[in-house]
Design a protein around this motif. Structure first.
Motif, PDB file in Angstrom:
ATOM      1  N   ARG A  23       5.597  11.170  -1.353  1.00 27.75           N
ATOM      2  CA  ARG A  23       4.875  12.084  -0.204  1.00 27.75           C
ATOM      3  C   ARG A  23       5.942  12.268   1.014  1.00 27.75           C
ATOM      4  O   ARG A  23       5.949  13.309   1.424  1.00 27.75           O
ATOM      5  CB  ARG A  23       3.643  11.110   0.275  1.00 27.75           C
ATOM      6  N   ARG A  82       1.996   2.539  -6.734  1.00 21.15           N
ATOM      7  CA  ARG A  82       1.491   2.948  -5.288  1.00 21.15           C
ATOM      8  C   ARG A  82       2.849   3.184  -4.402  1.00 21.15           C
ATOM      9  O   ARG A  82       2.669   3.964  -3.604  1.00 21.15           O
ATOM     10  CB  ARG A  82       0.612   1.884  -4.866  1.00 21.15           C
ATOM     11  N   GLY A 138       3.881   6.921  -2.391  1.00 25.32           N
ATOM     12  CA  GLY A 138       3.940   6.797  -1.075  1.00 25.32           C
ATOM     13  C   GLY A 138       5.524   7.206  -0.611  1.00 25.32           C
ATOM     14  O   GLY A 138       5.764   8.170   0.059  1.00 25.32           O
ATOM     15  N   GLU A 178       5.032   4.781   2.560  1.00 25.35           N
ATOM     16  CA  GLU A 178       5.426   5.850   3.413  1.00 25.35           C
ATOM     17  C   GLU A 178       6.399   5.385   4.520  1.00 25.35           C
ATOM     18  O   GLU A 178       7.435   6.116   4.895  1.00 25.35           O
ATOM     19  CB  GLU A 178       4.113   6.761   3.643  1.00 25.35           C
ATOM     20  N   THR A 212       0.818  -0.973   0.074  1.00 23.26           N
ATOM     21  CA  THR A 212       0.096  -0.083  -0.051  1.00 23.26           C
ATOM     22  C   THR A 212       0.713   1.218   0.008  1.00 23.26           C
ATOM     23  O   THR A 212       1.960   1.207   0.164  1.00 23.26           O
ATOM     24  CB  THR A 212      -0.823   0.017   1.330  1.00 23.26           C
ATOM     25  N   VAL A 213       0.105   2.294  -0.331  1.00 29.04           N
ATOM     26  CA  VAL A 213       0.887   3.659  -0.131  1.00 29.04           C
ATOM     27  C   VAL A 213       1.405   3.966   1.236  1.00 29.04           C
ATOM     28  O   VAL A 213       2.534   4.511   1.416  1.00 29.04           O
ATOM     29  CB  VAL A 213      -0.127   4.816  -0.810  1.00 29.04           C
ATOM     30  N   ALA A 214       0.511   3.661   2.197  1.00 32.45           N
ATOM     31  CA  ALA A 214       0.918   3.843   3.685  1.00 32.45           C
ATOM     32  C   ALA A 214       2.036   3.102   3.913  1.00 32.45           C
ATOM     33  O   ALA A 214       3.014   3.482   4.574  1.00 32.45           O
ATOM     34  CB  ALA A 214      -0.247   3.503   4.473  1.00 32.45           C
TER      35      ALA A 214
END
Length: 338
Positions: free
Chosen positions: A251, A244, A248, A222, A217-219
């Motif tokens: 960001r 994706r 992340g 990150e 996931t993006v999270a």
């Protein structure tokens, strides 16, 4: 049909003949039936009709791992655009990257006696996707079949990653973070293999401290990026194994205003507007869907004469594109600076 017949002032048999384009119906009766159909909003019951004919309507299944990922949506568009030209509809099932969900979806689709299935599998164990056992044509997309003989459309994951990583190494980067996918997935394994191959070809060894897998996931990307950048010797570049993960990583880099060369696999909308130098391993995901659909048409006898041909492998090429500017030269620090 009886309602249409009463409204048009004809027999139900005449209505049936009009709906099946039987030329024996007069033009006057044909106009009456069509007008009645439009006024009543009549729609033929395809399920009942298929049961009567002893077969399913022209319908195929498409299994994807994660519809939230634009990659899968683009593949689905490619499949649908090709099959719709042949009057075939597509039923999409999202497996949420869970093999158990995939097994249930396959069983459900086969029980509906659909014409065939295109699958982007969730894992690397595919015995439940055997087209011989299922008695249904199965086409693999973006994954090599494992343990079964089936057609497949593959992406050049290995070489795309290898070439992009080689450019980072040629620019002088040595500390490169790898944000990777689950190794059980074909794309995850092939992209990491290509990444390591670039180090081997350069006579270098990848430092496992910069390996962050599996990420979905993006999270998660990150968090992994923040962890990498917090190290005493943070990476000077990052390779992200899909769009994706690239988002992340971006960001975090934007929030920290930290200069790290960013390379990602998969192009994505607005990538050219991020305002940072960004290297992308790009390809056409819709072409994966189009080619998978064509292989399925062949297996159904609706394309070429290769219905009984041995399983085939098609490979979609990748290319490297730059947003902002190319990867800058980064000279490793001297021994005194270390």
């Amino acid at each position: 049909m009886q309602d249409v017949a009463r409204r048009a002032g004809v027999s139900p048999m005449t209505v049936s003949r009009v709906l099946h384009d039987n030329p024996s119906v007069s033009d006057d009766n044909r106009r009456k039936v069509i007008t009645a159909v439009e006024e009543l909003g009549y729609r033929r019951n395809e399920v009942a009709r298929s049961l009567r004919l002893g077969r399913a309507p022209d319908l195929v299944g498409l299994l994807v791992a994660n519809l939230a990922n634009p990659f899968y949506s683009a593949v689905a568009l490619g499949v649908e655009s090709t099959l719709s030209d042949h009057g075939i509809r597509v039923m999409v099932a999202n497996t949420a990257e869970q093999v158990d969900h995939e097994r249930k979806a396959i069983a459900d689709l086969v029980s509906r006696r659909i014409d065939g299935i295109i699958v982007l599998p969730a894992g690397n164990e595919h015995t439940h996707l055997d087209p011989v056992r299922l008695e249904t044509p199965i086409i693999f997309a973006a994954s090599q079949p494992s343990g079964v003989d089936a057609d497949a459309v593959l992406l050049d994951d290995f070489n795309g990653t290898r070439l992009a990583t080689a450019r980072l190494l040629a620019a002088g980067h040595r500390r490169i973070g790898f944000l990777g996918l689950p190794p059980a997935a074909w794309t995850g394994a092939e992209r990491f293999r290509g990444f390591c191959a670039a180090f081997d070809e350069a006579g270098l060894e990848f430092d496992a401290r910069y390996d962050r897998r599996p990420l979905r996931t993006v999270a998660a990307a990150e968090k992994a990026t923040m962890d990498l950048l917090s190290q005493v010797d943070p990476p000077t570049a990052l390779f992200c194994a899909n769009n994706r993960l690239t988002i992340g990583a971006f960001r975090v880099l934007r929030a920290r205003d930290q200069r790290v060369d960013l390379v990602g696999f998969d192009d994505f909308e607005l990538a050219d507007t991020l305002g940072i130098p960004l290297t992308i391993v790009a390809y056409d995901p819709m072409e994966i869907g189009r080619q998978a659909a064509r292989l399925l048409l062949d297996r159904l006898g609706r394309g070429s004469d290769d219905r009984d041909a041995p399983p085939r492998r098609l490979v979609i090429p990748t290319t490297i594109i730059y947003y902002g500017q190319a990867v800058e030269s980064h000279h490793p620090p001297s021994s005194e600076e270390n």
